[in-house]
Design an enzyme around this catalytic site. Structure first.
Site, PDB file in Angstrom:
ATOM      1  N   THR A  46      24.339  22.588  51.095  1.00  0.00           N
ATOM      2  CA  THR A  46      24.372  21.067  50.782  1.00  0.00           C
ATOM      3  C   THR A  46      23.274  20.382  51.902  1.00  0.00           C
ATOM      4  OG1 THR A  46      26.328  21.195  49.866  1.00  0.00           O
ATOM      5  CG2 THR A  46      25.635  19.113  50.233  1.00  0.00           C
ATOM      6  N   TYR A 135      33.942  26.759  47.483  1.00  0.00           N
ATOM      7  CA  TYR A 135      33.636  25.429  48.196  1.00  0.00           C
ATOM      8  C   TYR A 135      33.844  24.311  47.141  1.00  0.00           C
ATOM      9  CZ  TYR A 135      29.858  22.334  49.882  1.00  0.00           C
ATOM     10  OH  TYR A 135      29.260  21.173  50.702  1.00  0.00           O
ATOM     11  N   LYS A 164      36.277  26.258  51.704  1.00  0.00           N
ATOM     12  CA  LYS A 164      35.346  25.165  52.209  1.00  0.00           C
ATOM     13  C   LYS A 164      35.882  23.838  51.549  1.00  0.00           C
ATOM     14  CE  LYS A 164      31.397  22.770  53.424  1.00  0.00           C
ATOM     15  NZ  LYS A 164      30.000  22.093  53.280  1.00  0.00           N
TER      16      LYS A 164
END
Length: 304
Positions: A46, A135, A164
């Protein structure tokens, strides 16, 4: 299978003035992070503007990170996509060039049911024999990965081995750590919020994926070392440093995103990384860069 833990930096993607990927600056940046003592590198992230990077660009970034990173520092590229087959393709290609694992978001356009989400993650897990990090980033995706999905995947796939969590709901994080570690003690939970590192460690988590680690990785590495050695004075010191550095995130209220802030600070610090980002993001102005570097200078003074 190696554990994903400690400090895993989500790598920025440097661009030139004409918005081509600057692979030389990227290689320099990876070498700098390796020397700082981080545990892992997360290209195509990201923070690295993965939604603005082509597959071929991402593949070359992963190859570069793999070539630079020594044994023992994991390269964990993102393979997130709206199409499951693209995530699977990326996972296979990135592992073929030497990546140590992959990071994957849930599908984030059609708001997934739990079963759709499960099928997406399962397809990636079945396609590779390396750690898969699930994630959760609801601010960007609009989707929360349920704790039950983590538990189900952890039970069924030995290589689904870490989470995550970029989610400010601390009760969610505590529940995830408790529930997933009850079925898999080796399952790692890392926060994606820099300022949540210390609470995550106290809750039984395993590390951090800090965007601001691109600027200053040492406080994160030092906090974890101090925490593990039970040096509470140093733990408090480095936690305060991270909280102060995290003020850079609040610049998003001025209409700039964190990748732009991070790259602008790196430019102001005199590194080969420049402030350029691909549209629709915008780079920081000179005045905004001065505001950002003031925060970094305060942190440097705090570190002594």
């Amino acid at each position: 299978m190696p554990r994903v833990e400690g400090v895993v930096v989500p790598l920025i993607t440097p661009f030139t003035a004409d918005l081509k990927v600057d692979y030389d600056a990227f290689e320099w940046h990876v070498k700098r992070l390796v020397e700082s003592g981080v545990n892992g590198l997360f290209p195509n992230s990201t923070t690295g503007e993965f939604v603005h990077v082509t597959f071929d660009e991402a593949l070359r970034l992963v190859k570069t990170a793999v070539n630079v990173a020594p044994s023992g520092i994991m390269v964990l590229p993102g393979v997130s996509s709206l199409r499951t087959e693209d995530s699977v393709r990326m996972a296979k290609e990135f592992i073929n060039v030497g990546a140590d694992g992959v990071v994957v978001l849930p599908p984030f356009f059609y708001r997934s049911s739990d079963e759709v989400m499960y099928r997406h993650f399962s397809a990636v897990a079945r396609s590779v024999d390396v750690p898969v990090i699930i994630y959760n980033n609801p601010l960007n995706t609009g989707v929360v990965v349920p704790v039950s999905i983590y538990v189900r995947l952890a039970k069924e796939f030995s290589n689904v081995s870490a989470a995550k969590v970029t989610f400010a709901d601390f009760s969610y994080l505590v529940e995830l750590i408790r529930e997933v570690k009850s079925v898999r003690k080796d399952f790692s939970v890392l926060t994606g919020l820099d300022y949540m590192l210390l609470p995550t460690l106290f809750a039984g988590g395993d590390g951090v994926v800090p965007g601001l680690g691109n600027i200053m990785p040492e406080p994160y590495v030092s906090l974890i070392r101090a925490f593990e050695s039970k040096d509470w004075g140093l733990t408090e010191k480095f936690n305060n440093v991270i909280l102060n550095l995290s003020r850079l995130y609040w610049m998003s209220g001025q209409g700039v995103e964190s990748p732009a802030v991070i790259k602008a600070v790196l430019e102001a610090m005199g590194t080969p990384v420049k402030r350029f980002v691909r549209e629709p993001l915008r780079p920081l102005s000179d005045d905004e860069m001065r505001d950002a570097i003031k925060i970094v200078d305060e942190v440097r003074r705090e570190l002594g």
